[in-house]
Design an enzyme around this catalytic site. Sequence first.
Site, PDB file in Angstrom:
ATOM      1  N   LYS A   1     -11.064  -3.402 -28.289  1.00 10.65           N
ATOM      2  CA  LYS A   1     -11.193  -1.939 -28.237  1.00 10.65           C
ATOM      3  C   LYS A   1     -10.068  -1.245 -28.990  1.00 10.65           C
ATOM      4  O   LYS A   1     -10.279  -0.193 -29.595  1.00 10.65           O
ATOM      5  CB  LYS A   1     -11.224  -1.455 -26.784  1.00 10.65           C
ATOM      6  CG  LYS A   1     -12.512  -1.826 -26.081  1.00 10.65           C
ATOM      7  CD  LYS A   1     -12.825  -0.893 -24.935  1.00 10.65           C
ATOM      8  CE  LYS A   1     -14.240  -1.148 -24.434  1.00 10.65           C
ATOM      9  NZ  LYS A   1     -14.558  -0.538 -23.170  1.00 10.65           N
TER      10      LYS A   1
ATOM     11  N   LYS B   1     -22.352  -8.555 -28.259  1.00  8.81           N
ATOM     12  CA  LYS B   1     -23.023  -8.422 -26.957  1.00  8.81           C
ATOM     13  C   LYS B   1     -23.739  -7.065 -26.863  1.00  8.81           C
ATOM     14  O   LYS B   1     -23.320  -6.095 -27.506  1.00  8.81           O
ATOM     15  CB  LYS B   1     -22.033  -8.604 -25.803  1.00  8.81           C
ATOM     16  CG  LYS B   1     -21.048  -7.492 -25.653  1.00  8.81           C
ATOM     17  CD  LYS B   1     -20.227  -7.599 -24.367  1.00  8.81           C
ATOM     18  CE  LYS B   1     -19.283  -6.398 -24.330  1.00  8.81           C
ATOM     19  NZ  LYS B   1     -18.428  -6.268 -23.214  1.00  8.81           N
TER      20      LYS B   1
ATOM     21  N   LYS C   1     -23.062  -0.655 -23.975  1.00 10.03           N
ATOM     22  CA  LYS C   1     -23.284   0.790 -23.892  1.00 10.03           C
ATOM     23  C   LYS C   1     -22.613   1.517 -25.049  1.00 10.03           C
ATOM     24  O   LYS C   1     -23.002   2.612 -25.413  1.00 10.03           O
ATOM     25  CB  LYS C   1     -22.657   1.332 -22.596  1.00 10.03           C
ATOM     26  CG  LYS C   1     -23.382   0.902 -21.357  1.00 10.03           C
ATOM     27  CD  LYS C   1     -22.648   1.366 -20.113  1.00 10.03           C
ATOM     28  CE  LYS C   1     -21.984   0.207 -19.422  1.00 10.03           C
ATOM     29  NZ  LYS C   1     -21.633   0.389 -18.044  1.00 10.03           N
TER      30      LYS C   1
HETATM   31  P1  TYM Z   1     -19.303  -2.826 -17.571  1.00 16.12           P
HETATM   32  O1  TYM Z   1     -19.523  -1.472 -17.033  1.00 16.12           O
HETATM   33  O2  TYM Z   1     -19.064  -2.975 -19.041  1.00 16.12           O
HETATM   34  O3  TYM Z   1     -20.509  -3.786 -17.205  1.00 16.12           O
HETATM   35  C1  TYM Z   1     -21.012  -3.916 -15.881  1.00 16.12           C
HETATM   36  C2  TYM Z   1     -21.459  -5.357 -15.647  1.00 16.12           C
HETATM   37  O4  TYM Z   1     -22.433  -5.742 -16.621  1.00 16.12           O
HETATM   38  C3  TYM Z   1     -22.033  -6.953 -17.270  1.00 16.12           C
HETATM   39  N1  TYM Z   1     -22.469  -6.892 -18.673  1.00 16.12           N
HETATM   40  C4  TYM Z   1     -23.183  -7.853 -19.282  1.00 16.12           C
HETATM   41  N2  TYM Z   1     -23.685  -9.028 -18.837  1.00 16.12           N
HETATM   42  C5  TYM Z   1     -24.416  -9.769 -19.713  1.00 16.12           C
HETATM   43  N3  TYM Z   1     -24.650  -9.397 -21.006  1.00 16.12           N
HETATM   44  C6  TYM Z   1     -24.159  -8.229 -21.493  1.00 16.12           C
HETATM   45  N4  TYM Z   1     -24.417  -7.855 -22.747  1.00 16.12           N
HETATM   46  C7  TYM Z   1     -23.393  -7.396 -20.624  1.00 16.12           C
HETATM   47  N5  TYM Z   1     -22.776  -6.188 -20.774  1.00 16.12           N
HETATM   48  C8  TYM Z   1     -22.215  -5.900 -19.572  1.00 16.12           C
HETATM   49  C9  TYM Z   1     -20.516  -6.960 -17.164  1.00 16.12           C
HETATM   50  O5  TYM Z   1     -20.009  -8.274 -17.279  1.00 16.12           O
HETATM   51  C10 TYM Z   1     -20.289  -6.360 -15.785  1.00 16.12           C
HETATM   52  O6  TYM Z   1     -20.389  -7.352 -14.785  1.00 16.12           O
HETATM   53  N6  TYM Z   1     -14.502  -3.596 -16.312  1.00 16.12           N
HETATM   54  C11 TYM Z   1     -15.891  -3.655 -15.823  1.00 16.12           C
HETATM   55  C12 TYM Z   1     -16.138  -2.804 -14.596  1.00 16.12           C
HETATM   56  C13 TYM Z   1     -15.222  -3.123 -13.462  1.00 16.12           C
HETATM   57  C14 TYM Z   1     -15.304  -4.259 -12.603  1.00 16.12           C
HETATM   58  C15 TYM Z   1     -14.225  -4.081 -11.666  1.00 16.12           C
HETATM   59  C16 TYM Z   1     -16.148  -5.365 -12.526  1.00 16.12           C
HETATM   60  C17 TYM Z   1     -14.189  -2.359 -13.051  1.00 16.12           C
HETATM   61  N7  TYM Z   1     -13.576  -2.926 -11.975  1.00 16.12           N
HETATM   62  C18 TYM Z   1     -13.999  -5.019 -10.671  1.00 16.12           C
HETATM   63  C19 TYM Z   1     -15.910  -6.297 -11.522  1.00 16.12           C
HETATM   64  C20 TYM Z   1     -14.837  -6.120 -10.598  1.00 16.12           C
HETATM   65  C21 TYM Z   1     -16.813  -3.137 -16.916  1.00 16.12           C
HETATM   66  O7  TYM Z   1     -16.418  -2.357 -17.753  1.00 16.12           O
HETATM   67  O8  TYM Z   1     -18.120  -3.537 -16.782  1.00 16.12           O
END
Ligand code: TYM
Length: 343
Positions: A114, A205, A208
């Site tokens: 990022k 990947k 969003k």
């Molecule tokens: P975020 O909001 O990017 O994504 C939410 C969840 O979706 C999964 N994910 C994917 N899995 C498979 N293929 C993909 N292309 C894909 N894109 C997203 C992510 O692995 C995630 O599980 N930092 C985290 C949010 C967070 C979090 C936490 C997660 C904040 N605190 C504590 C677990 C525990 C995030 O930005 O996920």
Amino acid sequence: MRVVSGIQPTGNLHLGNYLGAIRNWVRMQDEMEEGSQCLFFLADLHAISMPHDPSELRSATLEMTAALVACGIDPAKSVLFNQAQVPQHAELQWLLSGTARMGWLGRMTQWKDKAGKNREGQSVALFSYPVLQAADVLLYQATHVPVGEDQKQHLELARDIAQKFNNDFAPKDENGEDAPVFTLPEPFIPPQAARIMSLRDGSAKMSKSDPSEMSRINLADDADTIMKKVKKAKTDPEPLPSEAAGLEGRAEALNLVAIYSAFSGQSVSGVLSEFGGQGFGAFKPALGNLLVESLAPISERFRELRQDREALDAILARGAARARELGSPTLNATYQALGLVRG
Ligand code: TYM
């Protein structure tokens, strides 16, 4: 078992989020045993680490709440809330910032991706983001954290922080043994569909933040949009192979087959035994129909739920009140372990 996980309320819920994480949240919630607890939250505090529009963040938080409920998260069974209403997350982050190391954070691939070449221009929050993520799970003594593959490194960091804190500050119990303050959380990454790729580029990947809407399928997309996106998905000119080994080096084909497999419940080999030898002209419409059929009940519920802002506010308020209760013993123990005097 204490299951904890979060999602950023930026943009729409897409297929990667659903297959990589949310579908497993729902399964874990539904299979939960007596005495276990699931907590799921909107990571709105994480969302301010990148430039954002405040009014969009508010409405995206409510929309994402509606999307999670539409996917099957039941606020009567799971604690569903947003971080901003539970100040213990940010408080614990600060307390853990004394333990986390700059070098550990500097090695995070998400930070490197990022920030790119402009590290000096990034917010401090983008750099310390994984410490907040560690606080999110350690606050509740999480045992299992269901996430997609891309979050594995952040979870390993949370374990490192917990371990170092326990080593450095764990108080002694009555037998003189160390009494750890934090449980080491286990990431729970699905064996399949842990990393769904962009429909435009099999090496990136699904995300969003991809500027191209054609790169992802959103759970709220209508049938025509889903069909269009699947038909325009990048592929290669070869027909599908009859065995999984034949997908090697064909990232786009593999991704589409993996998505088909995840929704049909068939193994990748099962899908290939059905479609092997056929071209994408036959496979894409079958995949599009499967997606439309599978997502229709979710998008219908989502469209209903998103209208009722008051009900969504009430769900989050109730969840946050419960989360504050559940988080406070660990936060108190952390202050105490650090020798901080509090009234
Ligand atoms: P975020 O909001 O990017 O994504 C939410 C969840 O979706 C999964 N994910 C994917 N899995 C498979 N293929 C993909 N292309 C894909 N894109 C997203 C992510 O692995 C995630 O599980 N930092 C985290 C949010 C967070 C979090 C936490 C997660 C904040 N605190 C504590 C677990 C525990 C995030 O930005 O996920």
